[in-house]
Motif scaffolding. Structure first.
Motif, PDB file in Angstrom:
ATOM      1  N   LEU A  69       0.889  -1.106   0.140  1.00 50.37           N
ATOM      2  CA  LEU A  69       0.062   0.124  -0.078  1.00 50.37           C
ATOM      3  C   LEU A  69       0.650   1.300  -0.001  1.00 50.37           C
ATOM      4  N   VAL A  70       0.417   2.263  -0.848  1.00 49.24           N
ATOM      5  CA  VAL A  70       1.180   3.393  -0.886  1.00 49.24           C
ATOM      6  C   VAL A  70       0.360   4.654  -0.624  1.00 49.24           C
ATOM      7  N   SER A  71       0.722   5.745  -0.462  1.00 49.96           N
ATOM      8  CA  SER A  71      -0.039   6.880  -0.056  1.00 49.96           C
ATOM      9  C   SER A  71      -0.757   7.435  -1.151  1.00 49.96           C
ATOM     10  N   ARG A  72      -1.864   8.058  -0.946  1.00 50.61           N
ATOM     11  CA  ARG A  72      -2.681   8.456  -2.085  1.00 50.61           C
ATOM     12  C   ARG A  72      -2.789   9.915  -2.077  1.00 50.61           C
ATOM     13  N   ALA A  73      -1.860  10.645  -1.383  1.00 47.23           N
ATOM     14  CA  ALA A  73      -1.597  12.136  -1.329  1.00 47.23           C
ATOM     15  C   ALA A  73      -1.496  12.781  -2.779  1.00 47.23           C
ATOM     16  N   ASP A  74      -0.930  12.124  -3.595  1.00 43.50           N
ATOM     17  CA  ASP A  74      -0.933  12.484  -5.007  1.00 43.50           C
ATOM     18  C   ASP A  74      -1.205  11.169  -5.721  1.00 43.50           C
ATOM     19  N   GLY A 124      -5.317  -7.490  -8.309  1.00 36.91           N
ATOM     20  CA  GLY A 124      -6.011  -6.365  -7.352  1.00 36.91           C
ATOM     21  C   GLY A 124      -5.257  -4.976  -7.105  1.00 36.91           C
ATOM     22  N   TYR A 125      -4.847  -4.382  -8.448  1.00 36.24           N
ATOM     23  CA  TYR A 125      -4.395  -3.214  -8.552  1.00 36.24           C
ATOM     24  C   TYR A 125      -5.350  -2.258  -8.493  1.00 36.24           C
ATOM     25  N   ARG A 126      -5.658  -1.548  -7.077  1.00 30.71           N
ATOM     26  CA  ARG A 126      -6.658  -0.949  -6.836  1.00 30.71           C
ATOM     27  C   ARG A 126      -6.698   0.014  -5.834  1.00 30.71           C
ATOM     28  N   TRP A 127      -7.960   0.719  -5.382  1.00 31.02           N
ATOM     29  CA  TRP A 127      -7.749   1.570  -3.955  1.00 31.02           C
ATOM     30  C   TRP A 127      -8.163   0.642  -2.962  1.00 31.02           C
ATOM     31  N   TYR A 128      -7.423   0.549  -1.798  1.00 30.34           N
ATOM     32  CA  TYR A 128      -7.748  -0.439  -0.744  1.00 30.34           C
ATOM     33  C   TYR A 128      -8.179   0.655   0.545  1.00 30.34           C
ATOM     34  N   GLU A 129      -9.038   0.065   1.365  1.00 27.98           N
ATOM     35  CA  GLU A 129      -9.226   0.933   2.708  1.00 27.98           C
ATOM     36  C   GLU A 129      -8.532   0.074   3.720  1.00 27.98           C
ATOM     37  N   HIS A 130      -8.018   0.695   4.514  1.00 26.28           N
ATOM     38  CA  HIS A 130      -7.267   0.129   5.858  1.00 26.28           C
ATOM     39  C   HIS A 130      -7.522   0.843   7.043  1.00 26.28           C
ATOM     40  N   GLN A 131      -8.269   0.464   7.719  1.00 26.02           N
ATOM     41  CA  GLN A 131      -8.569   1.131   9.089  1.00 26.02           C
ATOM     42  C   GLN A 131      -9.070   2.542   8.832  1.00 26.02           C
ATOM     43  N   GLY A 132     -10.104   2.478   7.789  1.00 29.11           N
ATOM     44  CA  GLY A 132     -10.717   3.847   7.405  1.00 29.11           C
ATOM     45  C   GLY A 132      -9.946   4.847   6.360  1.00 29.11           C
ATOM     46  N   THR A 133      -8.686   4.364   6.265  1.00 31.20           N
ATOM     47  CA  THR A 133      -7.987   5.360   5.144  1.00 31.20           C
ATOM     48  C   THR A 133      -7.833   4.763   3.869  1.00 31.20           C
ATOM     49  N   GLN A 134      -7.908   5.459   2.927  1.00 33.20           N
ATOM     50  CA  GLN A 134      -7.726   4.903   1.418  1.00 33.20           C
ATOM     51  C   GLN A 134      -6.338   4.973   0.932  1.00 33.20           C
ATOM     52  N   TYR A 135      -5.797   3.784   0.385  1.00 33.49           N
ATOM     53  CA  TYR A 135      -4.650   3.791  -0.126  1.00 33.49           C
ATOM     54  C   TYR A 135      -4.446   3.022  -1.789  1.00 33.49           C
ATOM     55  N   VAL A 136      -3.513   3.540  -2.409  1.00 35.02           N
ATOM     56  CA  VAL A 136      -3.527   2.832  -3.750  1.00 35.02           C
ATOM     57  C   VAL A 136      -2.363   1.380  -3.389  1.00 35.02           C
ATOM     58  N   GLY A 137      -2.784   0.569  -3.974  1.00 42.44           N
ATOM     59  CA  GLY A 137      -2.136  -1.012  -3.611  1.00 42.44           C
ATOM     60  C   GLY A 137      -2.313  -1.857  -4.649  1.00 42.44           C
ATOM     61  N   ALA A 138      -1.784  -3.095  -4.313  1.00 41.06           N
ATOM     62  CA  ALA A 138      -1.962  -4.438  -5.065  1.00 41.06           C
ATOM     63  C   ALA A 138      -1.518  -5.568  -4.217  1.00 41.06           C
ATOM     64  N   GLU A 139      -1.883  -6.585  -4.748  1.00 40.33           N
ATOM     65  CA  GLU A 139      -1.679  -7.887  -3.965  1.00 40.33           C
ATOM     66  C   GLU A 139      -0.487  -8.824  -4.792  1.00 40.33           C
TER      67      GLU A 139
END
Length: 148
Positions: A69-74, A124-139
């Protein structure tokens, strides 16, 4: 094979082997699903075990699902960072870092914890929600084989 030890060893390999672009910092990696994510973050999640793939408990296989997971700030720069970690080779490649822990010819993988491992696919390259925060990520899916 001991799944908990294997998951920690894979996280160690990812942490030690991935070099992110300057200014990003180091990859955080855990062998378990974290309560809180500090990005970029790689972690080992769900797994399944197929027992008795050979006679007398001589072979089991584990399919391990890991996430990055990486930050979606940008969103664009986050996806550029993620793409580097999902590449098949290069300094940021998770596949290259994890498979480096396979050992040399004739050596056991992960310091003797398994016979071999292979990063088989990314999904699964997509947006993930983890503990209420959105991240872009993959499996990343990793197949591990070893003695039962």
């Amino acid at each position: 094979m001991q799944p908990g030890l294997i998951r920690e060893a894979i996280a160690d390999a990812a942490r030690a082997g991935v070099t992110l672009p300057e200014g990003i910092g180091k990859l955080n990696a855990t062998g378990h699903t974290p309560d809180a994510v500090v990005t970029p973050h790689f972690f080992c999640g769900e797994y399944s075990v197929d027992f008795d793939k050979a006679m007398n408990r001589s072979l089991d296989t584990i399919e391990l699902t890991c996430r990055v997971l990486v930050s979606r700030a940008d969103d664009r720069s986050a996806q550029v960072i993620l793409d580097g970690m999902l590449a098949g080779h290069g300094p940021s490649s998770l596949k290259a870092a994890i498979e480096a822990a396979r050992g040399g010819p004739g050596e056991a993988a992960l310091g003797g914890l398994a016979d071999d491992l292979h990063v088989t696919r990314i999904q699964g390259y997509r947006w993930y929600e983890h503990q209420g925060t959105q991240y872009v990520g993959a499996e990343l899916i990793i197949k591990i084989i070893g003695e039962g």
